[in-house]
Write an enzyme that holds these catalytic residues in place. Structure first.
Site, PDB file in Angstrom:
ATOM      1  N   GLU A 162       0.693  -1.035  -0.104  1.00  0.00           N
ATOM      2  CA  GLU A 162      -0.014   0.049   0.224  1.00  0.00           C
ATOM      3  C   GLU A 162       0.863   1.173  -0.050  1.00  0.00           C
ATOM      4  O   GLU A 162       0.519   2.200  -0.812  1.00  0.00           O
ATOM      5  CB  GLU A 162      -0.913   0.223   1.211  1.00  0.00           C
ATOM      6  N   ASP A 174      -4.018  -1.551  10.352  1.00  0.00           N
ATOM      7  CA  ASP A 174      -5.358  -2.216   9.571  1.00  0.00           C
ATOM      8  C   ASP A 174      -4.872  -3.581   9.221  1.00  0.00           C
ATOM      9  O   ASP A 174      -5.650  -4.506   9.420  1.00  0.00           O
ATOM     10  CB  ASP A 174      -5.655  -1.202   8.577  1.00  0.00           C
ATOM     11  N   TYR A 223      -3.555  12.981   5.485  1.00  0.00           N
ATOM     12  CA  TYR A 223      -2.983  12.080   6.291  1.00  0.00           C
ATOM     13  C   TYR A 223      -1.229  11.913   6.162  1.00  0.00           C
ATOM     14  O   TYR A 223      -0.818  12.115   7.292  1.00  0.00           O
ATOM     15  CB  TYR A 223      -3.425  10.647   5.874  1.00  0.00           C
TER      16      TYR A 223
END
Ligand code: GLA
Length: 389
Positions: A162, A174, A223
């Protein structure tokens, strides 16, 4: 068909497309975080749980070195041969390509498979549909390739995919909870050592996910900006991460720090303390304390870290006033999506009814509430197992 579960849908469509049952069925869940927000990429602590919503894949091995995957949710089929250079594109296939790229770099042996995939983790709601996708795909590759399933190693691979391919600089929370959740438990995770402790969630409470019916925008850039503000304070103190700075040290240097970065760091350092407090309070069954810590976390995310939103503030406030609620807070990256509440099991129906009414009256939006059960992390089933269950 419309109302059937993703598990049933992938099994049915696989049989329709290929004329026989799949060899394997894999699943990986989404998550909700009880407390410990924006602490993971600061090497801190988190306390999430895997939810009973997941990505499912029905699959069989094939002799060709490639993946053939049909996503029912996106109504799209793709084919990715292992021997061809990967090119960047858009949408959910990027997660698959990012993973293949990292598996190759990690020298994991790849074998081909064909599969059908579907899920019921709401997308963009802050419930980690992307981690669920990454872990379900990794479970599929690992099952066909007979990889040794080491949850933290697999979670780290998914996080890297990711970070490197999709460009979202997320932490490890996560992926770790989707890989290693346990039914009936929340997971205390040390994001530096990746040590985990499963803490039972008392039966007297339920976790309710409160979807505000708003979706976050520009979350990736906001973020990544928060992340560099935290890193800037850590480098001021000459340490690896904010995990290594105490609140006294931070307060002592207040005058020398940029005021905005000071507040960002204050959130992270205090939030780490709240996670450990919360895990201890849960063990003692002190739910009032857990609720108070959740509320303090929300306020800090709203005022110091500035990642809440009007809708998140409103739904958390309505929840706190509803019957049986110990505490409520935003969950996940923020800026929209979901909050969550800890509610007395006996009051669930009254809580849901009151919250739906109060939130709609105050916002003109319709909240979606999911009463969820802490679930197991990514798992794989052989044909004998899933046909007989
Ligand atoms: C997102 C990221 C996680 C974590 C949370 C905030 O969900 O993927 O790594 O940083 O935001 O706690």
């Amino acid at each position: 068909m419309v109302h059937s579960s993703p598990r049933e849908r992938v099994l049915k469509v696989f049989e329709e497309e290929y004329g026989n049952a799949p060899e394997y069925l894999v699943q990986a869940p989404g998550r909700v975080n009880l407390i410990g927000e924006h602490t993971d990429y600061n090497d801190g602590y988190v306390l999430p749980l895997a939810i009973d919503r997941a990505v499912w894949i029905a699959l069989s091995a094939i002799p060709e070195p490639e993946i053939r995957l049909h996503s029912l949710d996106f109504d799209q089929g793709i084919r990715v041969p292992f021997d061809r250079a990967l090119t960047r594109g858009e949408g959910w296939p990027e997660y698959l390509k990012g993973l293949i790229n990292i598996y190759k770099k990690s020298k994991l042996e790849l074998f081909g498979w064909k599969g059908v995939m579907a899920g019921n983790v709401p997308i963009g709601a802050g419930l980690s549909s992307s981690a669920a996708l990454e872990l379900a795909l990794t479970r599929a590759f690992g099952t066909v390739g007979h990889w040794n399933w080491n949850p933290s190693q697999m979670a780290s691979i998914c996080q890297l995919a990711e970070n490197e391919w999709v460009g979202m600089n997320c932490g490890i929370m996560d992926q770790m909870i989707s890989a290693s959740g346990r039914a009936g438990h929340v997971l205390l995770l040390d994001c530096r050592s990746l040590k985990t402790i499963h803490v039972p969630l008392p039966e007297t409470v339920r976790v309710v996910i409160l979807d505000t019916d708003t979706r976050r925008g520009l979350v990736d850039s906001a973020y990544n900006e928060r992340r560099s503000q935290c890193e800037s304070v850590a480098s001021y103190f000459g340490v690896k991460a904010l995990r290594d700075v105490s609140i006294e040290e931070l307060e002592g240097s207040k005058a020398k720090l940029d005021p905005l970065e000071f507040r960002r760091a204050r959130h992270v350092i205090r939030e780490n303390g709240r996670v450990l407090d919360c895990a201890a309070a849960l063990r003692l069954g002190n739910l009032d304390r857990v609720g108070k810590l959740m509320i303090a976390s929300h306020i800090s995310l709203r005022d110091d870290f500035e990642v809440s939103s009007e809708a998140l503030d409103l739904i958390a406030e309505c929840a706190r006033k509803a019957q049986g609620c110990y505490g409520a807070r935003m969950t996940g990256a923020g800026f929209g999506g979901c909050a969550m509440a800890l509610v007395n099991t006996k009051s669930i129906d009254a809580f849901v009814e009151q919250l739906l009414k109060d939130y709609t009256e105050a916002s003109d939006r319709k909240a979606h509430l999911y009463v969820c059960s802490p679930s197991d992390g990514a798992s794989a089933f052989s044909a004998e197992e899933f046909l007989l269950s």
